[in-house]
Design a protein around this motif. Structure first.
Motif, PDB file in Angstrom:
ATOM      1  N   SER A  35       1.005  -1.395   0.379  1.00 29.03           N
ATOM      2  CA  SER A  35      -0.075   0.267  -0.067  1.00 29.03           C
ATOM      3  C   SER A  35       0.794   0.952   0.149  1.00 29.03           C
ATOM      4  O   SER A  35       0.618   1.994  -0.362  1.00 29.03           O
ATOM      5  CB  SER A  35      -0.747   0.199   0.836  1.00 29.03           C
ATOM      6  N   TYR A  36       2.408   0.910   0.227  1.00 26.42           N
ATOM      7  CA  TYR A  36       2.772   2.435   0.561  1.00 26.42           C
ATOM      8  C   TYR A  36       2.999   2.716  -1.433  1.00 26.42           C
ATOM      9  O   TYR A  36       3.084   3.845  -1.156  1.00 26.42           O
ATOM     10  CB  TYR A  36       3.994   2.071   1.564  1.00 26.42           C
ATOM     11  N   ARG A  37       3.048   1.967  -2.273  1.00 25.49           N
ATOM     12  CA  ARG A  37       3.391   2.676  -3.411  1.00 25.49           C
ATOM     13  C   ARG A  37       2.163   3.088  -3.811  1.00 25.49           C
ATOM     14  O   ARG A  37       2.184   4.402  -4.617  1.00 25.49           O
ATOM     15  CB  ARG A  37       3.006   1.384  -4.426  1.00 25.49           C
ATOM     16  N   ASP A  38       0.721   3.067  -3.672  1.00 27.02           N
ATOM     17  CA  ASP A  38      -0.094   4.012  -3.593  1.00 27.02           C
ATOM     18  C   ASP A  38      -0.313   5.420  -3.131  1.00 27.02           C
ATOM     19  O   ASP A  38      -0.362   6.597  -3.390  1.00 27.02           O
ATOM     20  CB  ASP A  38      -1.680   3.733  -3.231  1.00 27.02           C
ATOM     21  N   ALA A  39       0.321   5.327  -2.056  1.00 28.07           N
ATOM     22  CA  ALA A  39       0.546   6.702  -1.280  1.00 28.07           C
ATOM     23  C   ALA A  39       1.648   6.924  -1.789  1.00 28.07           C
ATOM     24  O   ALA A  39       1.472   8.560  -1.970  1.00 28.07           O
ATOM     25  CB  ALA A  39       0.735   6.799  -0.109  1.00 28.07           C
ATOM     26  N   ILE A  40       2.696   7.048  -2.178  1.00 25.04           N
ATOM     27  CA  ILE A  40       3.850   7.744  -3.310  1.00 25.04           C
ATOM     28  C   ILE A  40       3.274   7.707  -4.569  1.00 25.04           C
ATOM     29  O   ILE A  40       3.912   9.033  -4.986  1.00 25.04           O
ATOM     30  CB  ILE A  40       5.045   6.718  -3.516  1.00 25.04           C
ATOM     31  N   ARG A  41       3.204   6.956  -5.317  1.00 25.08           N
ATOM     32  CA  ARG A  41       1.929   7.447  -7.030  1.00 25.08           C
ATOM     33  C   ARG A  41       1.043   8.116  -6.644  1.00 25.08           C
ATOM     34  O   ARG A  41       1.385   8.999  -7.413  1.00 25.08           O
ATOM     35  CB  ARG A  41       1.263   6.053  -7.381  1.00 25.08           C
ATOM     36  N   LYS A  42      -0.086   8.625  -5.388  1.00 25.41           N
ATOM     37  CA  LYS A  42      -0.614   9.555  -5.388  1.00 25.41           C
ATOM     38  C   LYS A  42      -0.259  11.361  -4.863  1.00 25.41           C
ATOM     39  O   LYS A  42      -0.386  11.966  -5.818  1.00 25.41           O
ATOM     40  CB  LYS A  42      -1.500   9.201  -4.726  1.00 25.41           C
ATOM     41  N   ILE A  43       1.343  10.709  -4.264  1.00 22.35           N
ATOM     42  CA  ILE A  43       2.071  12.313  -4.075  1.00 22.35           C
ATOM     43  C   ILE A  43       2.747  12.901  -5.799  1.00 22.35           C
ATOM     44  O   ILE A  43       2.608  13.553  -5.916  1.00 22.35           O
ATOM     45  CB  ILE A  43       2.588  11.978  -2.889  1.00 22.35           C
ATOM     46  N   CYS A  44       3.192  11.396  -5.896  1.00 20.69           N
ATOM     47  CA  CYS A  44       4.199  12.208  -7.359  1.00 20.69           C
ATOM     48  C   CYS A  44       2.855  12.257  -8.597  1.00 20.69           C
ATOM     49  O   CYS A  44       3.423  13.662  -8.958  1.00 20.69           O
ATOM     50  CB  CYS A  44       4.808  10.724  -8.260  1.00 20.69           C
ATOM     51  N   GLU A  45       2.125  11.655  -8.061  1.00 19.51           N
ATOM     52  CA  GLU A  45       0.314  12.588  -9.684  1.00 19.51           C
ATOM     53  C   GLU A  45       0.185  13.610  -9.118  1.00 19.51           C
ATOM     54  O   GLU A  45      -0.042  14.582 -10.279  1.00 19.51           O
ATOM     55  CB  GLU A  45       0.075  11.307 -10.073  1.00 19.51           C
ATOM     56  N   ASP A  90      13.529  10.089 -14.028  1.00 16.51           N
ATOM     57  CA  ASP A  90      14.494  11.431 -14.235  1.00 16.51           C
ATOM     58  C   ASP A  90      14.909  10.989 -12.228  1.00 16.51           C
ATOM     59  O   ASP A  90      16.175  11.880 -11.892  1.00 16.51           O
ATOM     60  CB  ASP A  90      13.546  12.182 -14.254  1.00 16.51           C
ATOM     61  N   ILE A  91      14.313  10.460 -11.901  1.00 16.46           N
ATOM     62  CA  ILE A  91      13.990  10.558 -10.438  1.00 16.46           C
ATOM     63  C   ILE A  91      13.958   8.955  -9.810  1.00 16.46           C
ATOM     64  O   ILE A  91      12.440   8.690 -10.083  1.00 16.46           O
ATOM     65  CB  ILE A  91      13.024  11.663  -9.258  1.00 16.46           C
ATOM     66  N   LEU A  92      14.530   8.683  -8.915  1.00 18.68           N
ATOM     67  CA  LEU A  92      14.292   6.995  -7.965  1.00 18.68           C
ATOM     68  C   LEU A  92      13.652   7.994  -6.841  1.00 18.68           C
ATOM     69  O   LEU A  92      14.049   9.042  -5.879  1.00 18.68           O
ATOM     70  CB  LEU A  92      15.051   6.223  -7.898  1.00 18.68           C
ATOM     71  N   VAL A  93      12.673   7.373  -6.197  1.00 19.14           N
ATOM     72  CA  VAL A  93      12.122   7.588  -4.557  1.00 19.14           C
ATOM     73  C   VAL A  93      12.800   5.952  -4.410  1.00 19.14           C
ATOM     74  O   VAL A  93      11.420   5.244  -4.668  1.00 19.14           O
ATOM     75  CB  VAL A  93      10.628   7.492  -4.384  1.00 19.14           C
ATOM     76  N   LYS A 116      18.564  11.840  -9.719  1.00 10.64           N
ATOM     77  CA  LYS A 116      18.297  12.302  -8.484  1.00 10.64           C
ATOM     78  C   LYS A 116      17.963  11.140  -7.783  1.00 10.64           C
ATOM     79  O   LYS A 116      16.562  10.061  -8.080  1.00 10.64           O
ATOM     80  CB  LYS A 116      17.011  13.374  -8.638  1.00 10.64           C
ATOM     81  N   THR A 117      17.898  10.866  -6.382  1.00  7.46           N
ATOM     82  CA  THR A 117      17.744   9.943  -5.393  1.00  7.46           C
ATOM     83  C   THR A 117      16.648  10.392  -4.674  1.00  7.46           C
ATOM     84  O   THR A 117      17.350  11.356  -3.314  1.00  7.46           O
ATOM     85  CB  THR A 117      18.819   9.293  -5.175  1.00  7.46           C
ATOM     86  N   VAL A 118      15.953  10.513  -3.962  1.00  5.99           N
ATOM     87  CA  VAL A 118      15.245  10.512  -2.396  1.00  5.99           C
ATOM     88  C   VAL A 118      14.606   8.925  -2.264  1.00  5.99           C
ATOM     89  O   VAL A 118      14.079   8.527  -2.509  1.00  5.99           O
ATOM     90  CB  VAL A 118      13.540  11.684  -3.161  1.00  5.99           C
ATOM     91  N   THR A 119      15.017   9.409  -0.699  1.00  9.03           N
ATOM     92  CA  THR A 119      14.774   7.905  -0.047  1.00  9.03           C
ATOM     93  C   THR A 119      13.630   8.553   1.022  1.00  9.03           C
ATOM     94  O   THR A 119      14.316   8.904   1.862  1.00  9.03           O
ATOM     95  CB  THR A 119      16.508   7.384   0.871  1.00  9.03           C
ATOM     96  N   ILE A 141       6.727   8.568   4.412  1.00  9.10           N
ATOM     97  CA  ILE A 141       6.162   9.018   3.176  1.00  9.10           C
ATOM     98  C   ILE A 141       5.950  10.946   3.006  1.00  9.10           C
ATOM     99  O   ILE A 141       5.777  10.802   2.016  1.00  9.10           O
ATOM    100  CB  ILE A 141       5.016   7.968   2.202  1.00  9.10           C
ATOM    101  N   GLU A 142       4.748  10.765   3.969  1.00 14.43           N
ATOM    102  CA  GLU A 142       4.146  12.092   4.170  1.00 14.43           C
ATOM    103  C   GLU A 142       4.867  13.726   4.056  1.00 14.43           C
ATOM    104  O   GLU A 142       4.575  14.458   3.267  1.00 14.43           O
ATOM    105  CB  GLU A 142       2.640  11.913   5.399  1.00 14.43           C
ATOM    106  N   GLU A 143       6.075  13.166   4.071  1.00  9.30           N
ATOM    107  CA  GLU A 143       7.549  14.231   3.796  1.00  9.30           C
ATOM    108  C   GLU A 143       8.013  14.141   2.672  1.00  9.30           C
ATOM    109  O   GLU A 143       7.684  15.493   2.029  1.00  9.30           O
ATOM    110  CB  GLU A 143       8.165  14.278   4.948  1.00  9.30           C
ATOM    111  N   LEU A 144       7.239  13.911   1.833  1.00 12.75           N
ATOM    112  CA  LEU A 144       7.741  13.706  -0.076  1.00 12.75           C
ATOM    113  C   LEU A 144       6.602  14.844  -0.281  1.00 12.75           C
ATOM    114  O   LEU A 144       6.800  15.345  -0.967  1.00 12.75           O
ATOM    115  CB  LEU A 144       7.361  12.160  -0.663  1.00 12.75           C
ATOM    116  N   ASP A 145       5.879  14.678   0.027  1.00 13.34           N
ATOM    117  CA  ASP A 145       4.835  15.946  -0.757  1.00 13.34           C
ATOM    118  C   ASP A 145       5.129  16.868   0.238  1.00 13.34           C
ATOM    119  O   ASP A 145       5.285  17.722  -1.513  1.00 13.34           O
ATOM    120  CB  ASP A 145       2.936  15.730   0.263  1.00 13.34           C
ATOM    121  N   ASP A 146       5.676  17.030   0.866  1.00 13.26           N
ATOM    122  CA  ASP A 146       6.394  18.903   0.921  1.00 13.26           C
ATOM    123  C   ASP A 146       7.552  18.882   0.607  1.00 13.26           C
ATOM    124  O   ASP A 146       7.488  20.209  -0.391  1.00 13.26           O
ATOM    125  CB  ASP A 146       6.869  19.130   2.532  1.00 13.26           C
ATOM    126  N   TYR A 147       8.098  18.041   0.487  1.00 14.31           N
ATOM    127  CA  TYR A 147       9.575  18.158  -0.119  1.00 14.31           C
ATOM    128  C   TYR A 147       9.362  17.790  -1.950  1.00 14.31           C
ATOM    129  O   TYR A 147       9.947  19.157  -2.374  1.00 14.31           O
ATOM    130  CB  TYR A 147      10.458  16.398  -0.556  1.00 14.31           C
TER     131      TYR A 147
END
Length: 156
Positions: A35-45, A90-93, A116-119, A141-147
């Motif tokens: 499910s973490y993939r869904d959260a990351i996907r939504k933030i990216c989109e 372009d980027i790897l999360v 570019k890499t974001v961990t 994961i929530e910090e990805l949105d702000d970043y």
């Protein structure tokens, strides 16, 4: 126009204007909780990125019986496609709530290819290898949105 099938099952368009983000994270031992993939996907989109998620292609491999017994070429084919997808991104999360050999290898490969890499790292004291190959380390994961919101110009 050059097109190729991506991890998400759609066709790569070399003239696409959306920057691509490869979603990397643990699978083994977490096959039933991706499910973490869904959260990351939504933030990216939400921030105008095109997420590329190898799980969409690879989940069939992890649902095979006797996962430890498939022929080696099956694994190499999946790995090769992952590496090709990373090259086109372009980027790897990298999501690391715990240590994952595959995620660490993808992180290393992305950095080797100049990506570019974001961990997102939940490991208390991450390996120097993780730190050295991460341009940015977030804790949740929530910090990805702000970043992504604050750094969108730098990332696109």
């Amino acid at each position: 126009m050059r097109e190729k099938q991506s991890a998400s099952g759609d066709m790569w368009n070399s003239q696409s204007s959306k920057p691509r983000i490869f979603i990397s994270g643990p699978i083994q031992g977490m096959e039933e909780d991706q499910s973490y993939r869904d959260a990351i996907r939504k933030i990216c989109e939400h921030h105008g990125f095109k997420p590329i998620d190898p799980w969409l292609r690879e989940k069939v491999l992890y649902r095979m019986e006797n996962i430890s017994q498939p022929c080696g070429s099956e694994f190499f084919d999946f790995i090769k496609r992952d590496l090709e997808d990373i090259e086109r991104c372009d980027i790897l999360v990298a999501y690391l709530p715990r240590l994952s050999a595959g995620t660490c290898m993808e992180l290393f490969y992305a950095k080797l290819k100049g990506k570019k890499t974001v961990t997102i790292c939940g490991i208390e004291n991450p390996s120097p290898w993780i730190v050295a190959h991460s341009d940015v380390i977030l804790r949740r994961i929530e910090e990805l949105d702000d970043y992504l919101k604050k750094n969108q110009r730098l990332l696109t």
